[in-house]
Motif scaffolding. Structure first.
Motif, short mmCIF file in Angstrom:
data_model
loop_
_atom_site.label_atom_id
_atom_site.label_comp_id
_atom_site.label_asym_id
_atom_site.label_seq_id
_atom_site.Cartn_x
_atom_site.Cartn_y
_atom_site.Cartn_z
N ASP A 46 -13.67 -10.09 2.09
CA ASP A 46 -14.01 -10.92 0.63
C ASP A 46 -12.26 -11.75 0.86
OD1 ASP A 46 -16.58 -10.09 -0.65
OD2 ASP A 46 -15.01 -8.22 -1.09
N GLY A 47 -12.04 -11.82 1.90
CA GLY A 47 -10.86 -12.91 1.99
C GLY A 47 -9.57 -12.37 1.83
N ARG A 48 -9.77 -11.30 2.26
CA ARG A 48 -8.33 -10.59 2.18
C ARG A 48 -8.39 -9.81 3.05
NH1 ARG A 48 -4.99 -11.03 -2.50
NH2 ARG A 48 -6.14 -12.66 -4.00
N ILE A 49 -7.37 -9.04 3.63
CA ILE A 49 -6.72 -7.95 4.92
C ILE A 49 -6.88 -7.05 4.10
CG2 ILE A 49 -5.29 -6.82 5.86
CD1 ILE A 49 -6.12 -10.19 7.33
N ALA A 50 -8.41 -6.43 4.45
CA ALA A 50 -8.69 -4.54 4.43
C ALA A 50 -8.21 -3.89 5.19
CB ALA A 50 -10.28 -4.75 4.07
N TRP A 51 -8.09 -3.87 6.19
CA TRP A 51 -7.46 -3.25 6.79
C TRP A 51 -7.05 -3.45 8.34
CZ3 TRP A 51 -8.66 -2.40 12.19
CH2 TRP A 51 -7.60 -0.79 12.77
N VAL A 52 -5.12 -2.84 8.28
CA VAL A 52 -4.96 -3.64 9.47
C VAL A 52 -3.88 -2.28 10.67
CG1 VAL A 52 -2.78 -4.23 8.54
CG2 VAL A 52 -3.07 -5.00 11.25
N GLY A 53 -4.57 -2.35 12.11
CA GLY A 53 -3.73 -0.91 13.32
C GLY A 53 -4.52 -1.19 14.24
N LYS A 54 -4.27 0.19 14.71
CA LYS A 54 -4.52 0.18 16.53
C LYS A 54 -6.27 0.92 15.83
CE LYS A 54 -0.04 2.63 17.25
NZ LYS A 54 -0.14 3.71 17.79
N GLY A 87 2.42 -14.30 3.91
CA GLY A 87 3.62 -14.64 5.31
C GLY A 87 3.59 -12.99 6.03
N THR A 88 2.60 -11.79 5.71
CA THR A 88 2.55 -10.89 6.78
C THR A 88 1.08 -10.86 7.07
OG1 THR A 88 2.35 -9.13 4.70
CG2 THR A 88 4.89 -10.13 6.47
N ILE A 89 0.47 -9.35 7.65
CA ILE A 89 -0.64 -9.13 7.92
C ILE A 89 -0.99 -7.97 7.01
CG2 ILE A 89 -2.56 -8.72 9.61
CD1 ILE A 89 -1.72 -10.56 11.82
N GLU A 90 -1.05 -7.78 5.92
CA GLU A 90 -0.45 -6.71 5.35
C GLU A 90 -2.04 -6.25 4.53
OE1 GLU A 90 2.94 -4.50 3.81
OE2 GLU A 90 3.09 -6.62 4.04
N VAL A 91 -2.29 -5.36 4.25
CA VAL A 91 -3.49 -5.17 3.25
C VAL A 91 -3.19 -5.35 1.92
CG1 VAL A 91 -5.33 -3.02 1.92
CG2 VAL A 91 -4.72 -3.01 4.61
N GLY A 92 -4.54 -6.13 1.28
CA GLY A 92 -4.41 -7.02 0.28
C GLY A 92 -4.01 -8.40 0.27
N LYS A 93 -2.85 -8.41 1.37
CA LYS A 93 -2.79 -9.88 1.37
C LYS A 93 -4.32 -10.98 2.01
CE LYS A 93 1.85 -9.76 1.54
NZ LYS A 93 3.61 -10.55 1.80
N ARG A 94 -3.67 -12.28 1.34
CA ARG A 94 -5.11 -13.29 1.43
C ARG A 94 -4.74 -13.54 2.97
NH1 ARG A 94 -6.15 -17.18 -2.63
NH2 ARG A 94 -5.69 -16.73 -4.38
N ALA A 95 -6.46 -13.51 3.84
CA ALA A 95 -6.16 -13.18 5.34
C ALA A 95 -6.48 -14.62 5.44
CB ALA A 95 -7.79 -13.54 4.86
N ASP A 96 -4.72 -15.28 5.51
CA ASP A 96 -3.98 -16.70 5.89
C ASP A 96 -3.48 -16.31 7.80
OD1 ASP A 96 -5.20 -17.72 3.90
OD2 ASP A 96 -3.10 -19.10 3.36
N LEU A 97 -4.53 -15.96 8.41
CA LEU A 97 -4.30 -16.00 9.92
C LEU A 97 -4.26 -17.38 11.21
CD1 LEU A 97 -6.63 -13.22 9.58
CD2 LEU A 97 -4.30 -12.83 9.39
N THR A 98 -3.47 -17.43 11.96
CA THR A 98 -3.13 -18.10 12.52
C THR A 98 -3.11 -17.23 14.74
OG1 THR A 98 -2.11 -19.00 11.56
CG2 THR A 98 -1.75 -19.96 13.81
N ALA A 99 -3.90 -18.11 15.48
CA ALA A 99 -3.55 -17.63 16.58
C ALA A 99 -3.34 -18.47 18.27
CB ALA A 99 -5.20 -17.07 17.10
N PHE A 100 -2.97 -18.42 18.95
CA PHE A 100 -2.19 -19.23 19.87
C PHE A 100 -2.57 -18.90 21.06
CE2 PHE A 100 1.03 -19.99 16.29
CZ PHE A 100 0.35 -21.46 15.68
N ASN A 101 -3.24 -19.27 21.76
CA ASN A 101 -3.36 -18.84 23.48
C ASN A 101 -1.73 -18.83 24.53
OD1 ASN A 101 -2.32 -21.73 23.64
ND2 ASN A 101 -3.92 -21.70 25.71
#
Length: 552
Positions: A47-55, A508-522
């Motif tokens: 739903d547009g937000r970080i739900a989980w992040v981890g191993k 600004g960070t990848i944390e549970v509850g924050k909006r899922a704004d993400l950038t990946a580079f090669n």
């Protein structure tokens, strides 16, 4: 590059209007920006937000219908935000004559001739030229433009955006001649004969703005579309839009409502909208996709065109100390009105005199309006845009008031070729002083100032950690101690722009509850050889859980 990515970016534009997409992202290093848990192996978006992040070993059960995005070795970061850019200018760069990268005056004029032949009607507008590395080593003149595009109205902005050269027909159309007096804060360069050379510095460019083609509404919307496409392809998830034209805010808000604003835009408007914005208060539409809550003022000009205000004369032109654009008597009441209206202030200041003046004006304004009279209390988060040349004795202002230093690392790439000549060695001690300010606990927001610079996040990150040009050249005594470490550079383009826009709780960070704004580079910004960083590209741009750009 823009043409080859057309299909991908068209799809990205369509995605911007879609609902947030659930996804599991893995398959490459993930840097969260959280000091206590800086790395992860997977991110779950719901739903547009970080739900989980981890191993991966701790990954919760994920419904089979949720797609997996394989990073294929690319590195994932919190969404990169350009803390200072001009979205309209980025778009117009795609639609008008682009002189960026011209290697000589002759090269620039050859481009003009070709453009004039391909576009035989109407005025010609463009920008991006800079003379500091040309073999001719001089500013463009009306005579140059007249020879390259005879009889045409031509306006070509210098790369820094603080000077424009006009052709003779353009000067005539604007009524500029030997008797014309420059407006306050501007300069009309004149030759030995007393006639204008064609170069109009800072406020003097106002004399020719009516001649530009940017007034067409359909073309303006297309310029913003182009700006969004370019920024998404670079990996930016958000832009702090500096000097956003007040009259364009409704257009941007309409574009967001129509699904045409794939990125997050934080507007700092031009002064003509100040009274209305203050009266109405901060504006936000489309669930915060377009926010307008700041006003951008100018204290001085730019270093390259010698408009930056210095305490002592320019080392290479001792007859001038630069140009102030506003006075204490004019600006302090405007600052105080913004305080009472809950509006953030961002002021352009490049020279040491410009920066010191703004800091003193901020202090006066803050002292004159009690926190109880301000909607934001003591938490005003005022900014100085560029903070480029400082006296080390003035660093304390940024810590004590405090002031956000909104700085553009790539300026130290281009400026290293002329700043020593403009300033002399001693004043380089306070030039582009990222590390010194960070060490004082100052929030330093990283930006690009595009289209003044190319605007790519990887170039900006590289400049911050290398403090050298793209060939690795640093030049003698270019104060290498002012480079920052990679963890700090990451904050400059993620967490600190979020803080500067009052959104650190969501971005600004990848944390549970924050909006899922993400950038990946090669390229892995945290481990790759520094020289490899600007050679990479974005592979994934996600805003609010929507993939707005993807390239394998």
């Amino acid at each position: 590059m823009i043409r080859t990515l057309a299909l991908t970016l068209l799809l990205a534009g369509a995605a911007a209007s879609a609902e947030a997409q659930d996804m599991l992202i893995k398959g490459g290093p993930i840097y969260t920006g959280v000091d206590a848990a800086p790395t992860a192996e997977a991110v779950l978006v719901r739903d547009g937000r970080i739900a989980w992040v981890g191993k991966l070993a701790d990954q919760p059960a994920v419904p089979t219908e949720i797609p997996t995005i394989d990073l294929k070795g690319a590195a994932l970061f919190p969404g990169f935000t350009d803390g200072h850019a001009h979205l309209d200018g980025i778009g117009w760069r795609e639609l008008t004559l682009n002189l960026e990268g011209s290697v000589s005056l002759a090269d620039a004029m050859a481009r003009l001739t070709a453009w004039a032949a391909a576009h035989p009607e109407g005025p010609i507008a463009g920008r991006g030229w800079i003379e500091t590395r040309w073999p001719e080593a001089r500013f463009l003149t009306a005579a140059d433009l007249d020879a390259a595009a005879p009889g045409r109205v031509v306006l070509l902005g210098r790369a820094d955006g603080h000077a424009v050269v006009a052709s003779t027909p353009a000067l005539a159309a604007a009524g500029i001649d030997a008797s014309t007096v420059a407006p306050a804060g501007g300069e009309i360069l004149k030759g030995p004969d007393g006639k204008p050379t064609g170069l109009l510095v800072d406020a003097a460019d106002q004399l020719v703005t009516s001649l530009t083609p940017q007034a067409d509404p359909a073309a303006l919307r297309e310029a913003y579309r182009a700006g969004f496409r370019v920024e998404a392809s670079y990996g930016w998830t958000g832009v702090h839009f500096m000097s956003a034209p007040w009259e364009d805010i409704p257009l941007l808000e309409d574009m967001a409502a129509d699904g045409e604003a794939p990125l997050r835009i934080y507007n700092s408007i031009t002064p003509e909208g100040a009274a209305e914005l203050i009266a109405g208060g901060p504006r936000s539409v489309a669930d915060g996709r377009i926010i307008t809550r700041a006003i951008k003022y100018y204290a001085d000009g730019a270093l390259g065109s010698r408009g930056a205000a210095l305490f002592e004369p320019y080392a290479d032109r001792p007859d001038t100390t630069g140009l102030m654009q506003i006075t204490e008597q004019e600006i302090v009441p405007l600052y105080q009105a913004a305080l009472k209206g809950g509006i953030q202030i961002a002021t352009h200041a490049i020279g040491d005199r410009g920066n010191a003046s703004v800091a003193e004006w901020y202090q006066q304004a803050l002292a004159g309006v009690a926190p109880s009279e301000r909607p934001n209390g003591a938490d005003v988060r005022w900014r100085i845009e560029h903070a480029q040349i400082l006296r080390p004795t003035d660093y304390h202002w940024f810590r004590d008031l405090p002031i956000i230093a909104s700085m553009q690392p790539s300026h130290a790439i281009g400026d290293l070729y002329f700043a020593p000549a403009r300033l002399g060695d001693a004043r380089l001690d306070g030039a582009y002083a990222w590390r010194s300010l960070v060490d004082l606990g100052v929030i330093v927001v990283g930006g690009s100032d595009a289209p003044v610079e190319r605007g790519a996040p990887l170039i900006e990150f590289y400049a911050a950690v290398a403090r050298a040009d793209l060939e690795g050249h640093q030049g003698p005594d270019w104060r290498p101690n002012e480079a920052v470490d990679r963890a700090t550079a990451l904050k400059m383009f993620t967490l600190w722009p979020a803080w500067a826009s009052f959104r650190e709780a969501e971005l600004g960070t990848i944390e549970v509850g924050k909006r899922a704004d993400l950038t990946a580079f090669n390229v892995d910004l945290m481990t790759a050889p520094v020289a490899d960083i600007p050679k990479g590209h974005a592979t994934l741009t996600v805003v609010d859980g929507v993939v707005v750009y993807r390239k394998d």
